[in-house]
Design a protein around this motif. Structure first.
Motif, PDB file in Angstrom:
ATOM      1  N   ASN A 134       4.607   6.711   9.843  1.00 43.93           N
ATOM      2  CA  ASN A 134       3.512   6.324  10.740  1.00 43.93           C
ATOM      3  C   ASN A 134       2.672   5.212  10.118  1.00 43.93           C
ATOM      4  O   ASN A 134       1.486   5.357   9.865  1.00 43.93           O
ATOM      5  CB  ASN A 134       2.649   7.539  11.104  1.00 43.93           C
ATOM      6  N   ARG A 135       3.317   4.097   9.894  1.00 40.80           N
ATOM      7  CA  ARG A 135       2.660   2.931   9.317  1.00 40.80           C
ATOM      8  C   ARG A 135       3.181   1.667   9.975  1.00 40.80           C
ATOM      9  O   ARG A 135       4.341   1.583  10.367  1.00 40.80           O
ATOM     10  CB  ARG A 135       2.937   2.822   7.807  1.00 40.80           C
ATOM     11  N   GLY A 144       6.948 -12.202  -2.546  1.00 46.48           N
ATOM     12  CA  GLY A 144       6.006 -11.794  -1.505  1.00 46.48           C
ATOM     13  C   GLY A 144       6.078 -10.301  -1.310  1.00 46.48           C
ATOM     14  O   GLY A 144       7.136  -9.688  -1.453  1.00 46.48           O
ATOM     15  N   GLY A 145       4.962  -9.696  -1.011  1.00 49.31           N
ATOM     16  CA  GLY A 145       4.880  -8.244  -0.922  1.00 49.31           C
ATOM     17  C   GLY A 145       5.026  -7.708   0.487  1.00 49.31           C
ATOM     18  O   GLY A 145       5.036  -8.443   1.470  1.00 49.31           O
ATOM     19  N   ALA A 146       5.121  -6.402   0.537  1.00 51.32           N
ATOM     20  CA  ALA A 146       5.109  -5.671   1.803  1.00 51.32           C
ATOM     21  C   ALA A 146       3.973  -4.656   1.706  1.00 51.32           C
ATOM     22  O   ALA A 146       3.811  -3.992   0.676  1.00 51.32           O
ATOM     23  CB  ALA A 146       6.438  -4.967   2.048  1.00 51.32           C
ATOM     24  N   TYR A 147       3.200  -4.555   2.757  1.00 49.52           N
ATOM     25  CA  TYR A 147       2.030  -3.694   2.769  1.00 49.52           C
ATOM     26  C   TYR A 147       2.089  -2.781   3.982  1.00 49.52           C
ATOM     27  O   TYR A 147       2.433  -3.220   5.079  1.00 49.52           O
ATOM     28  CB  TYR A 147       0.750  -4.543   2.779  1.00 49.52           C
ATOM     29  N   LEU A 148       1.751  -1.532   3.764  1.00 46.76           N
ATOM     30  CA  LEU A 148       1.745  -0.545   4.843  1.00 46.76           C
ATOM     31  C   LEU A 148       0.316  -0.327   5.315  1.00 46.76           C
ATOM     32  O   LEU A 148      -0.594  -0.185   4.498  1.00 46.76           O
ATOM     33  CB  LEU A 148       2.331   0.782   4.355  1.00 46.76           C
ATOM     34  N   PHE A 149       0.145  -0.294   6.627  1.00 43.59           N
ATOM     35  CA  PHE A 149      -1.162  -0.070   7.234  1.00 43.59           C
ATOM     36  C   PHE A 149      -1.064   1.107   8.189  1.00 43.59           C
ATOM     37  O   PHE A 149      -0.014   1.356   8.780  1.00 43.59           O
ATOM     38  CB  PHE A 149      -1.604  -1.301   8.043  1.00 43.59           C
TER      39      PHE A 149
END
Length: 114
Positions: free
Chosen positions: A5-6, A36-41
């Motif tokens: 659930n992101r 480059g990064g990956a970010y979860l929101f």
């Protein structure tokens, strides 16, 4: 495959970011394809809400990306806001995330991993 659930935001360095890294005099990657990064929101009800959340986290994201290349904060760009994030990186936002890993997820503060 498991749904998470992101929202997933990935960053791809633009030429402006690559030029900044080059100015540091550090060892450069052979290709920038894997940088480059990956970010979860958290999930958001609207695109506007997601962009607002991303704007609020822009400074933390930038500081994380800068710290990969140098820990000397005096060498980091002074302005660290959403406009600079968009100037330095191409952002791709996926509203759904899926976990293809076989191992359990590790969740820890970055500081605890250092």
């Amino acid at each position: 495959m498991k749904f998470i659930n992101r929202c997933v935001i990935t960053l791809k360095p633009k030429p402006e970011f690559i030029e900044w890294v080059k100015s540091l005099g550090v060892e450069l990657p052979e290709t920038w394809d894997f940088e480059g990064g990956a970010y979860l929101f958290d999930e958001h009800e609207s695109e506007e809400s997601l962009v607002e959340g991303l704007s609020e986290e822009a400074r933390a994201i930038l500081e994380n990306e800068f710290s990969v290349w140098t820990e000397d904060e005096d060498r980091w760009p002074e302005t660290r806001d959403f406009a600079i994030l968009k100037q330095l990186f191409t952002l791709h936002i996926a509203v759904a995330g899926f976990d293809l890993g076989k191992e359990a997820l590790l969740r820890a503060d970055v500081a605890d991993l250092l």
